[in-house]
Scaffold this motif. Sequence first.
Motif, PDB file in Angstrom:
ATOM      1  N   GLU A 165       0.849  -1.187   0.000  1.00 22.19           N
ATOM      2  CA  GLU A 165       0.000   0.000   0.000  1.00 22.19           C
ATOM      3  C   GLU A 165       0.885   1.238   0.000  1.00 22.19           C
ATOM      4  O   GLU A 165       1.734   1.395   0.869  1.00 22.19           O
ATOM      5  N   THR A 166       0.697   2.097  -1.015  1.00 24.51           N
ATOM      6  CA  THR A 166       1.579   3.258  -1.154  1.00 24.51           C
ATOM      7  C   THR A 166       0.858   4.586  -0.947  1.00 24.51           C
ATOM      8  O   THR A 166       1.470   5.640  -1.068  1.00 24.51           O
ATOM      9  N   ARG A 167      -0.425   4.557  -0.645  1.00 18.03           N
ATOM     10  CA  ARG A 167      -1.125   5.817  -0.402  1.00 18.03           C
ATOM     11  C   ARG A 167      -0.509   6.525   0.798  1.00 18.03           C
ATOM     12  O   ARG A 167      -0.133   5.882   1.782  1.00 18.03           O
ATOM     13  N   PRO A 168      -0.421   7.848   0.768  1.00 12.78           N
ATOM     14  CA  PRO A 168       0.115   8.582   1.933  1.00 12.78           C
ATOM     15  C   PRO A 168      -0.649   8.269   3.209  1.00 12.78           C
ATOM     16  O   PRO A 168      -0.057   8.177   4.294  1.00 12.78           O
ATOM     17  N   GLU A 169      -1.977   8.086   3.090  1.00  9.52           N
ATOM     18  CA  GLU A 169      -2.765   7.787   4.290  1.00  9.52           C
ATOM     19  C   GLU A 169      -2.352   6.454   4.905  1.00  9.52           C
ATOM     20  O   GLU A 169      -2.309   6.317   6.138  1.00  9.52           O
ATOM     21  N   ALA A 170      -2.034   5.462   4.063  1.00  8.67           N
ATOM     22  CA  ALA A 170      -1.628   4.158   4.588  1.00  8.67           C
ATOM     23  C   ALA A 170      -0.283   4.249   5.286  1.00  8.67           C
ATOM     24  O   ALA A 170      -0.077   3.638   6.349  1.00  8.67           O
ATOM     25  N   THR A 171       0.636   5.016   4.709  1.00 11.31           N
ATOM     26  CA  THR A 171       1.943   5.183   5.349  1.00 11.31           C
ATOM     27  C   THR A 171       1.797   5.842   6.711  1.00 11.31           C
ATOM     28  O   THR A 171       2.407   5.409   7.699  1.00 11.31           O
ATOM     29  N   THR A 172       0.985   6.881   6.769  1.00 12.21           N
ATOM     30  CA  THR A 172       0.747   7.563   8.048  1.00 12.21           C
ATOM     31  C   THR A 172       0.085   6.622   9.049  1.00 12.21           C
ATOM     32  O   THR A 172       0.452   6.584  10.228  1.00 12.21           O
ATOM     33  N   ALA A 207      -6.188   9.705   8.007  1.00 13.03           N
ATOM     34  CA  ALA A 207      -5.502   8.473   7.608  1.00 13.03           C
ATOM     35  C   ALA A 207      -6.233   7.251   8.152  1.00 13.03           C
ATOM     36  O   ALA A 207      -6.422   6.255   7.435  1.00 13.03           O
ATOM     37  N   ALA A 210      -9.484   6.649   6.310  1.00 11.09           N
ATOM     38  CA  ALA A 210      -9.266   6.164   4.947  1.00 11.09           C
ATOM     39  C   ALA A 210      -8.935   4.682   4.926  1.00 11.09           C
ATOM     40  O   ALA A 210      -9.357   3.948   4.025  1.00 11.09           O
ATOM     41  N   VAL A 211      -8.163   4.211   5.910  1.00 14.99           N
ATOM     42  CA  VAL A 211      -7.695   2.822   5.898  1.00 14.99           C
ATOM     43  C   VAL A 211      -8.672   1.889   6.598  1.00 14.99           C
ATOM     44  O   VAL A 211      -8.877   0.747   6.165  1.00 14.99           O
TER      45      VAL A 211
END
Length: 298
Positions: A165-172, A207, A210-211
């Motif tokens: 998962e590369t979405r910014p929300e997933a990283t956060t 974040a 979203a996840v």
Amino acid sequence: MVSSGQLSPATRTDLSPAEIDTLALGDLAAERGWRRPVLLDADLLVLVTGGHGTVELDFRPLPARPGTLLRAHPGQALRRTGAQLDATVVRWEPAALRGLDVDPDAVPTVRQLTGEDEDAVINEVSQLAVDCRRHRGVPAARGLLRHQLAVLLHRLGLADAAEPETRPEATTFHRFCREVEAGYQHSRRVEDYAARLGCSVRTLTRACLAVTGHSAKQVIDERVALQAARMLAATDEPIARIGRRLGFPEPTNFGRFFTREVGVSPGAFRAGADQPTPGVRIVRPRPPADPTGGTGQA
């Protein structure tokens, strides 16, 4: 070659705690009959080889039959319920994989093996069990066992490999989960975690929504409630002490929090812990490695 369903029951080995061992599923229970869950103190793979029944992992019932593979983490609550199951357990400490390029968290929580995959995994687990028994306490065998475990984990991880998962929300979200895991016993304030991550409360909440569909505050509270449920079900520690360990100096505040999150009081939850899958609303762990909310090390 060992064919599907022919894996011999494993027995506990006497390797050092930093190594790898194999044992039977029933050997994990602290008491005959497995009346209540046990808190795991090591990483596990559980391969069911006979019978049909249910394994509860963090209060989530998982149907099990020959070929079912379970992945469990230290700190989780595990129990076998219902009919008897024959299963081989592979147990290891983090030091056993140190320096090896393998991600044990790539293995899904539960998977039903079939066909060639089932045969390959049974063969590898069978050989690992044989070598654990044959080379018990032999320092020179450490490398052999480590690499056998690494191959097994690689195989299981590749079977379910997916694009990260590369979405910014997933990283956060993943960073947030790591901070929650490190600090949930000390703080339930979203503001504290936002400050540690160098972002705003709004960013964390966005974040998490979203996840997972849950707010950042809900993620924190669910992690605390899960730990409380584990300790209530699997230990005899006084309820007030459990509350203090989780940041509630006053027992009444802990009771209100737990009742709100789980649906029953701490005392009622403990009283029903010897029954399979208590009929209450129970939280689920949400590990950083699994943004979908599946069961894993929370």
